[in-house]
Design a protein around this motif. Structure first.
Motif, PDB file in Angstrom:
ATOM      1  N   THR A   2       0.846  -1.189   0.000  1.00  0.00           N
ATOM      2  CA  THR A   2       0.000   0.000   0.000  1.00  0.00           C
ATOM      3  C   THR A   2       0.877   1.232   0.000  1.00  0.00           C
ATOM      4  O   THR A   2       1.954   1.237   0.590  1.00  0.00           O
ATOM      5  N   SER A   3       0.399   2.234  -0.673  1.00  0.00           N
ATOM      6  CA  SER A   3       1.170   3.457  -0.755  1.00  0.00           C
ATOM      7  C   SER A   3       0.905   4.301   0.478  1.00  0.00           C
ATOM      8  O   SER A   3      -0.233   4.616   0.803  1.00  0.00           O
ATOM      9  N   ASP A   6       3.167   9.688  -1.154  1.00  0.00           N
ATOM     10  CA  ASP A   6       3.430   9.807  -2.579  1.00  0.00           C
ATOM     11  C   ASP A   6       3.365  11.284  -2.952  1.00  0.00           C
ATOM     12  O   ASP A   6       2.293  11.869  -2.981  1.00  0.00           O
ATOM     13  N   ARG A  36     -11.478  12.311 -15.236  1.00  0.00           N
ATOM     14  CA  ARG A  36     -10.289  12.377 -16.096  1.00  0.00           C
ATOM     15  C   ARG A  36     -10.186  11.118 -16.955  1.00  0.00           C
ATOM     16  O   ARG A  36      -9.812  11.183 -18.116  1.00  0.00           O
ATOM     17  N   ILE A  41      -7.826  10.527 -21.149  1.00  0.00           N
ATOM     18  CA  ILE A  41      -6.417  10.894 -20.952  1.00  0.00           C
ATOM     19  C   ILE A  41      -5.525   9.658 -20.877  1.00  0.00           C
ATOM     20  O   ILE A  41      -4.360   9.697 -21.280  1.00  0.00           O
ATOM     21  N   THR A  45      -2.138   9.213 -23.194  1.00  0.00           N
ATOM     22  CA  THR A  45      -0.797   9.239 -22.627  1.00  0.00           C
ATOM     23  C   THR A  45      -0.267   7.852 -22.318  1.00  0.00           C
ATOM     24  O   THR A  45       0.914   7.704 -21.993  1.00  0.00           O
ATOM     25  N   ALA A  47      -1.001   6.192 -19.720  1.00  0.00           N
ATOM     26  CA  ALA A  47      -0.789   6.074 -18.279  1.00  0.00           C
ATOM     27  C   ALA A  47      -1.784   5.071 -17.685  1.00  0.00           C
ATOM     28  O   ALA A  47      -2.745   4.684 -18.327  1.00  0.00           O
ATOM     29  N   THR A  48      -1.519   4.692 -16.462  1.00  0.00           N
ATOM     30  CA  THR A  48      -2.429   3.782 -15.781  1.00  0.00           C
ATOM     31  C   THR A  48      -3.299   4.575 -14.815  1.00  0.00           C
ATOM     32  O   THR A  48      -3.012   5.726 -14.498  1.00  0.00           O
ATOM     33  N   VAL A  51      -1.454   5.857 -11.807  1.00  0.00           N
ATOM     34  CA  VAL A  51      -0.669   7.063 -12.078  1.00  0.00           C
ATOM     35  C   VAL A  51      -1.570   8.290 -12.021  1.00  0.00           C
ATOM     36  O   VAL A  51      -1.234   9.315 -11.423  1.00  0.00           O
ATOM     37  N   LEU A  52      -2.752   8.126 -12.617  1.00  0.00           N
ATOM     38  CA  LEU A  52      -3.703   9.232 -12.652  1.00  0.00           C
ATOM     39  C   LEU A  52      -4.150   9.598 -11.240  1.00  0.00           C
ATOM     40  O   LEU A  52      -4.259  10.771 -10.886  1.00  0.00           O
ATOM     41  N   SER A  54      -2.503   9.120  -8.468  1.00  0.00           N
ATOM     42  CA  SER A  54      -1.400   9.769  -7.767  1.00  0.00           C
ATOM     43  C   SER A  54      -1.231  11.212  -8.229  1.00  0.00           C
ATOM     44  O   SER A  54      -1.024  12.120  -7.429  1.00  0.00           O
ATOM     45  N   ASP A  55      -1.352  11.402  -9.531  1.00  0.00           N
ATOM     46  CA  ASP A  55      -1.211  12.740 -10.102  1.00  0.00           C
ATOM     47  C   ASP A  55      -2.302  13.671  -9.573  1.00  0.00           C
ATOM     48  O   ASP A  55      -2.043  14.804  -9.182  1.00  0.00           O
ATOM     49  N   ASP A  58      -1.845  14.616  -5.982  1.00  0.00           N
ATOM     50  CA  ASP A  58      -0.757  15.553  -5.862  1.00  0.00           C
ATOM     51  C   ASP A  58      -1.194  16.973  -6.187  1.00  0.00           C
ATOM     52  O   ASP A  58      -0.880  17.914  -5.470  1.00  0.00           O
ATOM     53  N   HIS A  59      -1.918  17.096  -7.286  1.00  0.00           N
ATOM     54  CA  HIS A  59      -2.402  18.418  -7.666  1.00  0.00           C
ATOM     55  C   HIS A  59      -3.365  18.951  -6.616  1.00  0.00           C
ATOM     56  O   HIS A  59      -3.299  20.119  -6.248  1.00  0.00           O
TER      57      HIS A  59
END
Lengths: 350, 1034
Positions: A2-3, A6, A36, A41, A45, A47-48, A51-52, A54-55, A58-59
């Motif tokens: 588990t994260s 991040d 999203r 997207i 890109t 991406a998985t 990833v989305l 996490s992104d 973060d934002h």
């Protein structure tokens, strides 16, 4: 696995406009990720979803940290923690203080102190705007009202384009104009903002005295007092008749609804002048738009006046007064009617 | 009393509200240096106080000036109770102590509190008046310049590179002192911050003294680290390379500038020397005389005839006499002797540099590394840190002997690191064995150096690849071929180094980041038993990491690794290994062979099928990678390569060791034994997993490249947009499935996902390259893995990339043709090869020649050597090459600076881990930035959890670095590095703590487009009389 943690921190703070929009609209991280994904997207890109996720997190975290600064825009310009290019800073502020018309239409003319949770809840269910977003917009409205002061401080920057609209919101809130009545529901925020701008330009203290802050949000009290003088236009029977005949002569044959106009002239004129005379009382100022709709818009609409005829009529109606010899308050009339004419034309629609 | 420090407190802004009643603050400031404290007046009721204080003057020793930081504390005045601290600012005044750096520190500094973070800003002005010529004072070392940059800084020229300097200081960690039980967390954190600041000041001063002793004036590649040893203390240690640097007076004089550091370096001597070909001026100093006698021009006639043809027949003499590497002609021997004597004066001939002035790196060796597991004990006497010193001395000695065994006298790209868990500590050191040009290492006049460099002429592009060791007496089994570039010297088939790719090396295609990741479970144990367990595991870890690296390199179709950094991290119950490097295809080295899979159970039909399926997948991947990285080397037929070199003697010695506390050096034979090809045997599921994991590495999305070196091989048209970032991830392992495999997979996924996230986040910068990607792994707790990445994303121009990538290849072909005219007629063929259609079928030779990879895939050291190329080519030829090269450089420059720099905004401070800023020229170094911060919270949830806490902290650290740089008058930090990011949490108590240590060089840069304006004006002034020219330069 588990994260636990991040994060991504750039020397220049990355701002993703799409995510910012989602954040402003009050979507939760989960909803934002879903939206999203739907935007395609991932395909673009490669991406998985992880990833989305996490992104987006973060934002959201960055925006959350920036929010404190956004509440006082000059702080954002001078702070050292986030290195953001000026164009991006402007975008952040502009977007943060942008609002949904549907929301603003609801609060227009109400007190801008933070709405009670219940009020916001109601607005949220009614407009479909998330509660978070409603709260932000309410806050930005009160920030705009409480200050305008930060506009001076941030004079390095031109005021954001949305600022004109804030002027309208604050102007309406200050004068507590009634906009919620059922008969006013057909009017959009744009209509009101248009009227507000005209009034700010012509009816406030700032309009006559350039020394005053051009954002002055209060109507010129003296002007409102003077408006009583206009009453003579309807009180004096001869004057009223003369006015009517002047208008009728000029418009004969030009108006599709001439007969209706002729029949209704005195009522309409009485309505418009009485609205002016009533503006001395705060309570009546609040009802300005209700009165205008009741006394002018509705009668005309029931007779199916086309907009062009309304324009002809109002132009002639205000111009003819100059030919009335017994009337001495020409300047006052122009200041009043010039603005009112613009407002009425804007308000006149279905 | 040689210094007067003057401080003025101007104003504050955005202060926090300290008085709830009035929503205001009554702030005043305490300014402390050493034991002296001054106070400003209290500025009542304001969040933006204007103190405008007088100048506070401190009269201090320069020793103190170096050691002590200036401490500024902002407080809230309280009439009835104790004054509340708002926060502090520590200012390192070191940059004010050297003449060329900053003259004043002035600007807004964030006010930092270890509990609340940044709370407003304060405007401070600091000046220093120095009274005496400070170099006379032996206790201080004012005036010695420090650079984190691991190459010769841009606006300097290396006169002499003296060599290794190291120092360490130890102290008790305030966090573990008895007093810590009664003081507040804030007081404890501040004590720690202050202590570390003091210790690094002291360390820097001591290193400076050593540099002065060596008659140097600067430390380049300065790397300072902290070891938080817990109970047993706090160690601050530093290594660096002492140099004598010369400031280049007029930066405009050597325009056009290039992005690559060494290209600039190359041009400097030629521009500065008015008459490059005059040898008439007789040598004036004995030293110069000595070197002159070895000058290539003298030995030219003798050497050129023999070495080309007789190389393999050159008699080998002096075997077994201790010093390895006896091949080469008499010149070689002389050079070697000279280097040796120059280097053997030093205890450790180590260099922390990773990029070098041209000509410096004559022979590059392979990677040498040493690790040692130690048990920590309390440091009893901080003034005599003998144990720690002894530990490091031991490791360095080992490195030195490894290098020697490779026929190399020096180690370049040298670095040291530690990993500590409880009382066990792994000390590691690694570097690249090399033979260096002695000229830079000796005292000599500037002119002497210049002259020599001109005579000696530039080394060939392939030179550094040639083996430095004796091919009949190789320290490990290696397969040698003739160099694919010059055809004269022998090269190994694979090359591993810790340095940056030399800028003149010929690379085909682009490079890429290659990582090997590995976890090993370990039983929890105490003290001695634990240390033994770890030292037993280490060799296996290294072996596997190396195998993985080799496999991945082959999978990429490449043949060399640069910037290799292997990190072994120790935790309570596991060991982690992470190796990062940049893979490239060196034109001088042979084409790597493929990977073959062999099954152990040949009778099973379906199994066979599976194997062949895997094989196909691997072959496809290699082909795909070759296409992706544009690796299409010119094919060379068998005859040109020459007859295969006789098989080297079977002698596998691993020059790598793990020594336990017992000092025992283990020598392991890790070779796979004799095999025909690079074969992966799949004999169990483990091996299967390994193969699978090889294939799981996803290449970056199109438009992205990544590397861990300074610059990406194959891309050289950077545009000016850069984005430095730090990303941290921590994962918690579920304790149920803790097997080595699961662990490996988790770790692999963690790193891969992290990279994917980076690519996604930075997608708006495409086409771009992640440079200097630096991964750090730590194991803060039992089941936690923390990975920290710092890198910089740089955009480049895709269209230009196509043109410029071609040029180096073409140039190399030209070069090859000029070099080998006498030899064979192959240059013509080579040229035709550069056309897309290959007249030659894929050479059979490749499959034959690379048949014994397995022999060496385990050997740790890959060697290279530059033959005495210089001898074969006269100085006239070189001058020609230089002249030829310059117009090309001009063209490149113009192209590169063409894109306008959009983001030239005021107040922006750029940060980059690289030593340069693309599209810009560094005009001044303002001093070293070395900062240490602690942040603690007791309201973790309220601050957005661990992510919110750390995110805010890192953003604050960046802000403080930027503010300090801006106050020094700079606009960028280069060679930025986050050396430590120790994060501890206790979610149950709602607490977390983090320590961050960062460093870098503060610089002033000017955009190339701005410079161009200057340079276009320059010619007009130059055309005038020499007297005006003089004015221009002054």
């Amino acid at each position: 696995m588990t994260s636990e943690l991040d994060i991504f921190v750039g020397n220049t703070t990355l701002i993703d406009e799409d995510v910012y929009r989602l954040w402003l609209d009050g979507y939760s991280v989960t909803d934002a990720v879903a939206l999203r994904v739907r935007s395609g997207i991932l395909e673009q890109t490669g991406a998985t979803a992880a990833v989305l996720q996490s992104d987006t997190m973060d934002h959201y975290r960055t925006f959350h940290m920036l929010e404190r600064l956004l509440h006082a825009p000059p702080k954002l310009l001078h702070q050292l923690i986030f290195q953001i290019p000026p164009s991006r800073q402007a975008l952040l502020i502009e977007r943060y203080y942008a609002f949904d018309e549907a929301f603003v239409r609801e609060v227009l003319g109400k007190k801008l102190s933070k709405g009670t949770k219940k009020d916001l809840d109601d607005i949220s269910t009614k407009t479909g705007i998330t509660l978070k977003s409603c709260r932000r917009q309410m806050e930005s409205c009160s920030v705009a009202q409480a200050g305008v002061q930060w506009r001076d401080l941030s004079s390095l920057q031109p005021p954001p384009p949305g600022f004109r609209d804030y002027a309208a919101i604050v102007f309406f809130a200050n004068n507590r104009f009634e906009t919620g009545k059922k008969k006013l529901q057909y009017l959009s925020f744009g209509d009101f903002a248009f009227c507000a701008e005209l009034m700010i330009q012509n009816w406030t203290l700032g309009a006559v005295d350039s020394q005053m802050d051009d954002m002055d949000m209060d109507l010129d009290k003296e002007f409102l007092q003077d408006l009583k003088e206009l009453k003579v236009l309807v009180a004096d029977k001869d004057l009223l008749d003369l006015h009517k005949s002047l208008v009728c002569t000029a418009l004969r044959g030009k108006l599709g609804v001439f007969s209706e106009m002729e029949a209704n002239f005195k009522n309409l004129s009485r309505g418009l002048v009485n609205v002016a005379a009533k503006l001395t009382h705060n309570k009546d100022v609040r009802d300005l738009f209700v009165d205008l709709v009741e006394k002018f818009v509705e009668p005309c609409r029931s007779d199916h006046w086309p907009l062009s005829d309304v324009r002809f009529f109002l132009n002639q109606y205000s111009a003819s007064v100059h030919s009335l010899d017994g009337f001495r308050h020409q300047a006052l009339w122009d200041r009043y009617m010039g603005t009112l004419r613009g407002c009425l034309l804007r308000l006149y629609h279905d | 009393m040689p210094g007067k420090l003057k401080v003025k407190i101007v104003a504050g802004r955005h202060l926090p509200v300290m008085d709830r009643a009035s929503d205001l603050t009554d702030a005043f400031v305490e300014v402390k240096f050493g034991n002296t404290t001054f106070k400003t007046d209290v500025y009542l009721k304001s969040l933006n106080p204007q103190w405008n204080s007088e100048w506070f003057k401190f009269e201090v020793d320069d020793e103190d000036l170096q050691d002590e930081p200036l401490q500024i504390t902002v407080l809230d005045h309280d009439t009835y109770s104790a004054n509340d601290a708002i926060g502090k600012v520590y200012i390192d005044i070191d940059p004010l102590l050297y003449s060329e750096a900053a003259t004043v520190i002035s600007g807004w500094f964030p006010i930092y509190d270890t509990i609340h973070g940044i709370r407003g800003e304060i405007n401070v002005v600091v000046k220093v008046d120095l009274f005496n010529d400070l170099n006379r004072f032996r206790q201080s070392s004012c005036g010695v310049k420090f650079f984190c940059t691991t190459s010769i800084p841009k606006c300097y020229r290396a006169v002499i590179i003296h060599g290794f300097v190291e120092e360490l200081v130890v102290n008790e960690d305030p966090e573990y002192q008895w007093i810590d039980r009664i003081r507040t967390p804030r007081a404890s954190n501040e004590a720690r911050q202050r202590l570390i600041s003091l210790m690094s000041g002291e360390l820097q001063r001591k290193i400076g003294l050593k540099v002065l002793e060596m008659r140097g004036n600067a430390v380049v590649g300065y790397l300072q680290c902290f070891d938080l040893e817990g109970e047993s203390g706090l160690v601050v240690r530093a290594i660096g390379t002492a140099c004598t640097l010369d400031k280049l007076s007029s930066p405009a004089a050597f325009l056009p500038a290039c992005n690559s550091p060494s290209k600039e370096m190359k041009e400097i001597p030629f521009n500065e020397d008015p008459n490059p070909n005059t040898h008439s001026s007789g040598p004036s100093t004995p030293l110069k005389n000595q070197t002159y006698s070895f000058s290539p021009s003298k030995s030219y006639s003798r050497q050129s005839s023999s070495s080309d043809t007789d190389l393999s027949l050159t008699p080998k003499t002096g075997m077994g006499s201790g010093s390895a590497g006896k091949e080469g002609g008499p010149f070689k021997a002389l050079l070697r002797q000279q280097t040796q004597s120059a280097l053997e004066q030093r205890e450790f001939p180590f260099f922390t540099l990773t990029a070098f002035p041209p000509g410096f790196l004559v022979h590059v060796g392979g990677v040498v590394s040493a690790r040692s597991v130690k048990l920590l004990d309390r440091i009893h006497n901080p003034d005599e840190p003998e144990t720690r010193d002894a530990w490091w001395a031991e490791i360095r000695q080992e490195i030195k002997s490894h290098a020697k065994a490779l026929g190399c006298h020096a180690v370049v790209g040298y670095s040291e690191s530690t990993s500590i868990c409880e009382e066990v500590c792994i000390l590691s050191a690694s570097g690249t064995a090399a033979v260096l040009n002695p000229r830079f290492l000796q005292d000599g006049t500037v002119e002497g150096c210049l002259e020599q460099r001109l005579e000696e002429n530039l080394p060939t592009r392939c030179g550094f690849c040639h083996i430095p060791y004796d091919e009949l007496n190789m320290p490990f089994p290696a397969h040698l071929t003739y160099c694919y570039n010059c055809r004269k010297q022998k090269v190994p088939d694979v090359l591993f180094t810790t340095i940056d790719l030399p800028t003149d090396a010929t690379v085909i295609g682009k490079g890429c980041l290659i990582q090997a990741r590995l976890c090993r479970l370990k039983k929890k144990a105490q003290a001695e038993a634990n240390a033994t367990a770890i030292s037993n595991l280490l060799p296996f870890m290294e072996y596997e990491v190396h195998t993985q690296l080799m496999n991945k390199l082959k999978l990429k179709g490449m043949n060399a690794l640069f910037g290799l950094r292997i990190q072994i991290t120790v935790g309570e119950n596991m060991l982690m290994g992470l190796a990062s490097a940049t893979g490239v295809y060196l034109a001088a080295l042979p084409t790597p062979g493929g990977i073959q899979i062999a099954g152990k159970t040949p009778n099973d039909g379906s199994y066979e099928q599976h194997i062949s399926h895997m094989q196909k997948k691997i072959n496809d991947t290699i082909a795909k990678n070759k296409e992706l990285y544009e690796i299409n080397p010119p094919e060379i037929s068998e005859e040109i390569i020459g007859s295969p070199i006789p098989e080297p003697r079977q002698r596998s010695r691993l020059l790598r060791s793990q020594s336990e506390s017992s000092d025992e050096v283990t020598e392991l034979d890790l070779s796979h034994g004799k095999k025909d090809a690079f074969v992966l045997e799949i004999d169990d599921t483990d091996a299967m997993e390994d193969v699978h994991s090889l294939l799981t590495d996803v290449p970056p999305p199109s438009g992205f490249y990544s590397c861990n070196t300074e610059i990406m091989p194959g891309i050289n048209n950077w545009t000016s947009e850069i984005q430095m970032f730090t990303s941290v991830r921590v994962i918690r392992l579920s304790s149920l499935n803790l097997t080595n495999q699961a662990l490996n997979k988790n770790f692999n996924d963690l790193c891969e996902n992290l990279l994917k996230s980076l690519y996604f986040k930075l997608r708006s910068m495409i086409p771009c390259c992640l440079c200097h990607v630096n991964f750090t792994v730590s194991l803060p707790e039992d089941e936690l893995i923390q990975v920290t990445v710092t890198a910089v994303a740089i955009t480049f121009d895709k269209n230009q990339a196509l043109q410029t990538t071609k040029t180096p290849v073409e140039k190399s072909l030209q070069r090859a043709s000029t070099d080998n005219e006498e030899l064979l007629q192959f240059p013509l063929e080579l040229c035709s090869d550069s056309l897309p259609s290959h007249p030659f079928p894929p050479a059979k030779a490749t499959s034959v020649d690379y048949s014994s990879f397995a022999d060496r895939c385990s050997s740790w050291i890959e060697l290279i050597k530059l033959k005495a190329q210089t001898i074969r080519r006269g100085s006239i030829k070189t001058t020609m090459t230089v002249e030829k090269a310059s117009p090309v450089g001009d063209g490149n420059f113009r192209n590169r600076s063409a894109p306008p720099c959009a983001n030239s905004t005021v107040g922006v401070v750029k940060m980059t881990p690289l030593s340069f800023i693309p599209g810009a020229k560094i005009t001044k170094y303002l001093g070293i930035i070395n900062m240490f911060f602690i942040r603690e919270t007791t309201s973790l949830r309220e601050e957005g959890g661990v992510s919110g806490f750390l995110h805010a902290f890192i953003a604050e650290v960046f802000a403080m670095v930027r503010a300090h740089v801006a106050a020094l008058g700079g606009n960028a930090v280069v060679s930025y590095i986050m050396k430590q990011c120790v994060f501890m949490e206790n979610p149950n108590k709602n607490q977390a703590q983090c320590l961050i240590n960062v460093s870098g060089d503060a610089v002033v840069f000017v955009r190339e487009s701005d410079l161009e304006v200057v340079s276009s004006q320059q010619p007009t002034t130059n055309c005038q009389s020499s007297c005006t020219e003089g004015e221009v330069t002054t």
